[in-house]
Design a protein around this motif. Structure first.
Motif, PDB file in Angstrom:
ATOM      1  N   THR A   1      48.654  35.379  18.278  1.00  0.00           N
ATOM      2  CA  THR A   1      48.393  36.655  18.940  1.00  0.00           C
ATOM      3  C   THR A   1      48.518  36.476  20.446  1.00  0.00           C
ATOM      4  OG1 THR A   1      46.893  37.357  17.178  1.00  0.00           O
ATOM      5  CG2 THR A   1      46.693  38.490  19.280  1.00  0.00           C
ATOM      6  N   ILE A   2      49.206  37.410  21.087  1.00  0.00           N
ATOM      7  CA  ILE A   2      49.304  37.408  22.543  1.00  0.00           C
ATOM      8  C   ILE A   2      48.401  38.516  23.080  1.00  0.00           C
ATOM      9  CG2 ILE A   2      50.796  37.888  24.517  1.00  0.00           C
ATOM     10  CD1 ILE A   2      51.462  35.226  23.427  1.00  0.00           C
ATOM     11  N   VAL A   3      47.435  38.137  23.932  1.00  0.00           N
ATOM     12  CA  VAL A   3      46.526  39.108  24.540  1.00  0.00           C
ATOM     13  C   VAL A   3      46.856  39.191  26.032  1.00  0.00           C
ATOM     14  CG1 VAL A   3      44.123  39.754  24.916  1.00  0.00           C
ATOM     15  CG2 VAL A   3      44.755  38.452  22.871  1.00  0.00           C
ATOM     16  N   PRO A   4      47.454  40.295  26.493  1.00  0.00           N
ATOM     17  CA  PRO A   4      47.796  40.398  27.919  1.00  0.00           C
ATOM     18  C   PRO A   4      46.540  40.434  28.792  1.00  0.00           C
ATOM     19  CG  PRO A   4      48.932  42.077  26.601  1.00  0.00           C
ATOM     20  CD  PRO A   4      47.874  41.475  25.729  1.00  0.00           C
ATOM     21  N   ILE A   5      46.650  39.840  29.979  1.00  0.00           N
ATOM     22  CA  ILE A   5      45.599  39.946  30.992  1.00  0.00           C
ATOM     23  C   ILE A   5      46.114  40.920  32.046  1.00  0.00           C
ATOM     24  CG2 ILE A   5      44.160  38.712  32.642  1.00  0.00           C
ATOM     25  CD1 ILE A   5      44.716  36.155  31.077  1.00  0.00           C
ATOM     26  N   THR A   6      45.527  42.112  32.122  1.00  0.00           N
ATOM     27  CA  THR A   6      46.054  43.145  32.999  1.00  0.00           C
ATOM     28  C   THR A   6      44.950  43.778  33.835  1.00  0.00           C
ATOM     29  OG1 THR A   6      45.837  44.829  31.259  1.00  0.00           O
ATOM     30  CG2 THR A   6      47.952  43.677  31.433  1.00  0.00           C
ATOM     31  N   ASP A   7      45.349  44.231  34.993  1.00  0.00           N
ATOM     32  CA  ASP A   7      44.480  45.000  35.887  1.00  0.00           C
ATOM     33  C   ASP A   7      44.868  46.461  35.708  1.00  0.00           C
ATOM     34  OD1 ASP A   7      42.885  45.962  37.904  1.00  0.00           O
ATOM     35  OD2 ASP A   7      44.131  45.219  39.549  1.00  0.00           O
ATOM     36  N   GLY A   8      44.274  47.109  34.711  1.00  0.00           N
ATOM     37  CA  GLY A   8      44.727  48.448  34.349  1.00  0.00           C
ATOM     38  C   GLY A   8      46.114  48.361  33.752  1.00  0.00           C
ATOM     39  N   ASP A   9      47.090  49.010  34.391  1.00  0.00           N
ATOM     40  CA  ASP A   9      48.477  48.955  33.914  1.00  0.00           C
ATOM     41  C   ASP A   9      49.302  47.915  34.669  1.00  0.00           C
ATOM     42  OD1 ASP A   9      48.574  50.198  36.356  1.00  0.00           O
ATOM     43  OD2 ASP A   9      49.706  51.943  35.698  1.00  0.00           O
ATOM     44  N   ALA A  10      48.654  47.096  35.487  1.00  0.00           N
ATOM     45  CA  ALA A  10      49.363  46.088  36.285  1.00  0.00           C
ATOM     46  C   ALA A  10      49.120  44.699  35.716  1.00  0.00           C
ATOM     47  CB  ALA A  10      48.908  46.140  37.745  1.00  0.00           C
ATOM     48  N   THR A  11      50.180  43.894  35.671  1.00  0.00           N
ATOM     49  CA  THR A  11      50.044  42.518  35.198  1.00  0.00           C
ATOM     50  C   THR A  11      49.460  41.634  36.302  1.00  0.00           C
ATOM     51  OG1 THR A  11      52.321  42.051  35.882  1.00  0.00           O
ATOM     52  CG2 THR A  11      51.979  42.728  33.602  1.00  0.00           C
ATOM     53  N   ILE A  12      49.028  40.439  35.909  1.00  0.00           N
ATOM     54  CA  ILE A  12      48.505  39.456  36.864  1.00  0.00           C
ATOM     55  C   ILE A  12      49.657  38.528  37.241  1.00  0.00           C
ATOM     56  CG2 ILE A  12      46.788  37.667  37.275  1.00  0.00           C
ATOM     57  CD1 ILE A  12      45.642  40.488  36.721  1.00  0.00           C
ATOM     58  N   ASN A  13      50.001  38.468  38.518  1.00  0.00           N
ATOM     59  CA  ASN A  13      51.156  37.654  38.924  1.00  0.00           C
ATOM     60  C   ASN A  13      50.770  36.354  39.620  1.00  0.00           C
ATOM     61  OD1 ASN A  13      50.230  38.737  41.292  1.00  0.00           O
ATOM     62  ND2 ASN A  13      52.159  39.645  41.937  1.00  0.00           N
TER      63      ASN A  13
ATOM     64  N   ASP B   1      43.026  41.252  44.814  1.00  0.00           N
ATOM     65  CA  ASP B   1      42.424  40.096  44.173  1.00  0.00           C
ATOM     66  C   ASP B   1      41.524  40.565  43.043  1.00  0.00           C
ATOM     67  OD1 ASP B   1      43.670  38.408  45.989  1.00  0.00           O
ATOM     68  OD2 ASP B   1      41.991  38.476  47.396  1.00  0.00           O
ATOM     69  N   VAL B   2      41.488  39.780  41.972  1.00  0.00           N
ATOM     70  CA  VAL B   2      40.687  40.155  40.813  1.00  0.00           C
ATOM     71  C   VAL B   2      39.902  38.956  40.299  1.00  0.00           C
ATOM     72  CG1 VAL B   2      42.150  42.071  40.039  1.00  0.00           C
ATOM     73  CG2 VAL B   2      42.671  39.740  39.283  1.00  0.00           C
ATOM     74  N   GLU B   3      38.747  39.248  39.713  1.00  0.00           N
ATOM     75  CA  GLU B   3      37.958  38.261  38.985  1.00  0.00           C
ATOM     76  C   GLU B   3      38.208  38.508  37.503  1.00  0.00           C
ATOM     77  OE1 GLU B   3      33.265  36.957  38.290  1.00  0.00           O
ATOM     78  OE2 GLU B   3      33.842  38.093  40.084  1.00  0.00           O
TER      79      GLU B   3
ATOM     80  N   PRO C   1      37.963  44.096  40.224  1.00  0.00           N
ATOM     81  CA  PRO C   1      38.282  43.776  41.625  1.00  0.00           C
ATOM     82  C   PRO C   1      37.371  42.686  42.172  1.00  0.00           C
ATOM     83  CG  PRO C   1      38.138  46.154  41.292  1.00  0.00           C
ATOM     84  CD  PRO C   1      37.632  45.514  40.035  1.00  0.00           C
ATOM     85  N   ALA C   2      37.961  41.742  42.887  1.00  0.00           N
ATOM     86  CA  ALA C   2      37.201  40.688  43.565  1.00  0.00           C
ATOM     87  C   ALA C   2      37.211  41.014  45.053  1.00  0.00           C
ATOM     88  CB  ALA C   2      37.831  39.328  43.308  1.00  0.00           C
ATOM     89  N   THR C   3      36.044  41.369  45.575  1.00  0.00           N
ATOM     90  CA  THR C   3      35.965  41.826  46.963  1.00  0.00           C
ATOM     91  C   THR C   3      35.021  40.952  47.777  1.00  0.00           C
ATOM     92  OG1 THR C   3      34.307  43.409  46.187  1.00  0.00           O
ATOM     93  CG2 THR C   3      36.557  44.225  46.451  1.00  0.00           C
TER      94      THR C   3
END
Length: 517
Positions: A173-185, A209-211, A224-226
């Motif tokens: 199984t592939i589970v995407p890691i996404t920030d809403g509709d945006a991928t993590i690059n 930036d994201v946690e 969001p990582a602020t």
């Protein structure tokens, strides 16, 4: 006279009918059948060349019905295979100088097959010359395209589909890691996994930036990582250290702390924050001391309040956070090291013990990397490994030259500084374990039931080598490769039920999930 004339007419009609019927049969039945038979014979001749290529690439017993998967399996299996021996065979996969069949659908299918054969030959040449340095190998996709073109050609000629040798692979199984509709690059792995997962930080394609909270078996949480550190498992609150204070409070959807509470203190650093807003814990240090605060609801709705324990003298500290709401803390004073597990409650569920476990004296040991199993904390000391907590006696084992990789639900895994040397797996005791036969030296590793598991991906296939149980291959819905944690592959996470592998997929970072057993 008239009857004679009628007989002549009937004979003429019968002869005409036979002629028309014969012409219809010849032009509409016999001739097209012969043409189609010739087209099928040509396909059969081509398939002899195709079979020779497949046998050369995949060996006598392909590991999968899917050509790209079978090739990846063969390349992950120890085999004195000479890939260049397939070069003259794969160069003969074009149609060649054959007459037009006169069947439009077949001719169109041949054109597509020739294109696919050309791409496969080019991809194979690239694969042979550069397979060890390619980030994106074109051969697997080219082979699958050739398979599809072959199937389409057979359909155009009215030939039945054929099952290729090999068995279908069980799918990961592939589970995407996404920030809403945006991928993590972008993603950095600076922490060690514990029994239930780990926390990492990255950047999404939204440019922020994201946690990322990776809890084994569950969907990733991306927030969001602020500049603040969020609690786990309840990420809706957190803490931040300013120049002259520590603040903590609820966090809104944009990562902004609302109505923060604070403690006046200079030069603080947040080391751990766990639990729910109503049953949480914060750990921070200054240059001289360690502070632990119990967090609950404040007097005003929506605010938080802290009850701080007496300060603890500390000159150095190491911490680990498990995403189930526990933190392991190890610190040194001027005499020795000490350790403690601090627990927070899940949302709506108070912690089993308000303060986790009592502090434990750890002797005159250096502080190193630390992680949590279900009941204990493990730390590398440079000369060995120690464990405390869980109502069990302190465990100390002298095993130098090993790097702590992380914890599972029931074991800690350490890797030798030499990638060709054994691993160290510790439960109640420690033992050295060699990589299972066939596993790559730099495979991602974990431990299930105290036994070593090595994991590697290649060409859209995930190989899983289990101690004492051989190898199993899984098909990947997309090409995904396990990530590195500095110079080593990041340890896979497991809770004993599933294994989660942090990986880079085709478009962004993902979790590859497979059964643990």
């Amino acid at each position: 006279m008239s009857s004679e004339r009628s007989r002549v007419v009937l004979i003429f009609v019968a002869i005409t009918a036979l002629a028309v019927g014969g012409g219809y049969y010849f032009f509409k039945v016999y001739s097209p059948a012969q043409t189609r038979q010739a087209a099928r014979a040509e396909i059969t001749r081509w398939e002899q060349r195709f079979t020779a290529v497949r046998d050369c690439l995949l060996g006598p017993t392909p590991g999968s019905q899917k050509t790209s998967e079978a090739l990846a399996i063969r390349e992950m299996t120890p085999d004195p295979w000479n890939r260049s021996a397939c070069t003259p065979l794969i160069g003969k996969l074009s149609r060649g100088d054959e007459p037009d069949t006169g069947i439009k659908e077949v001719e169109v299918a041949w054109v597509e097959l020739d294109k696919a054969a050309g791409r496969a030959a080019s991809a194979f040449a690239t694969h042979v010359m550069s397979a060890t340095t390619l980030k994106q190998d074109p051969l697997p996709a080219a082979l699958d395209e050739l398979d599809a073109a072959r199937t389409a050609l057979r359909e155009a000629a009215g030939m039945p589909g054929l099952e290729q040798a090999g068995k279908p692979l069980r799918a990961a199984t592939i589970v995407p890691i996404t920030d809403g509709d945006a991928t993590i690059n972008k993603l950095e792995v600076q922490t060690k996994p514990s029994a239930h997962g780990m926390i990492v930080f990255g950047t999404s394609r939204k440019g922020r930036d994201v946690e990322i909270v990776l809890r084994t078996g569950m969907a990733p949480i991306v927030a969001p990582a602020t500049g603040l550190l969020r609690a786990v498992p309840d990420v809706t609150w957190g803490a931040v250290a300013a120049a002259d204070r520590v603040q903590f409070g609820a966090i809104d959807d944009n990562g902004v702390m609302t109505t923060p509470a604070e403690q006046q203190v200079a030069n603080a650093q947040i080391d751990a924050i766990v639990g729910a807003r109503t049953h949480g814990a914060i750990v921070y240090t200054t240059d001289k001391q360690l502070e632990i605060g119990r967090i609950g609801a404040g007097a005003t709705p929506g605010t938080l309040a802290a009850t701080w324990e007496p300060p603890i003298a500390a000159s150095a500290i190491e911490t680990a956070i498990d995403v189930d709401g526990r933190a392991a803390i190890v610190w040194r004073d001027d005499k020795q090291a000490h350790g403690r597990i601090v627990a927070g409650g899940a949302p709506g569920v108070p912690p089993a013990a308000a303060s986790g476990t009592p502090a434990v004296e750890l002797g005159d040991n250096a502080l190193g990397a630390i992680c949590l199993t279900d009941d204990r904390a493990w730390m590398s000391t440079g000369t060995g490994v120690l464990a405390f907590g869980g109502g069990k006696p302190l465990v100390m084992r002298a095993n130098p030259f090993f790097v702590l990789m992380g914890c599972t639900n029931d074991a800690v895994l350490l890797r030798s500084l030499d990638p060709n040397k054994p691993f160290l797996v510790c439960t109640d005791d420690c033992r050295t374990v060699n990589l299972p036969t066939g596993a790559p030296a730099l495979a991602t590793a974990t431990a299930v039931g105290g036994k070593l598991v090595a994991i590697a991906s290649h060409g859209g296939v995930l190989g899983v080598w289990r101690e004492g149980a051989g190898v199993e291959f899984f098909g990947l819905p997309e090409v995904a490769d396990p990530v590195m944690a500095q110079e080593w592959p990041a340890m896979a996470m497991t809770d004993g039920k599933v294994i989660d592998v942090l990986a880079r997929g085709a478009k962004g970072f993902v979790v590859i999930r497979i059964p643990a057993t």
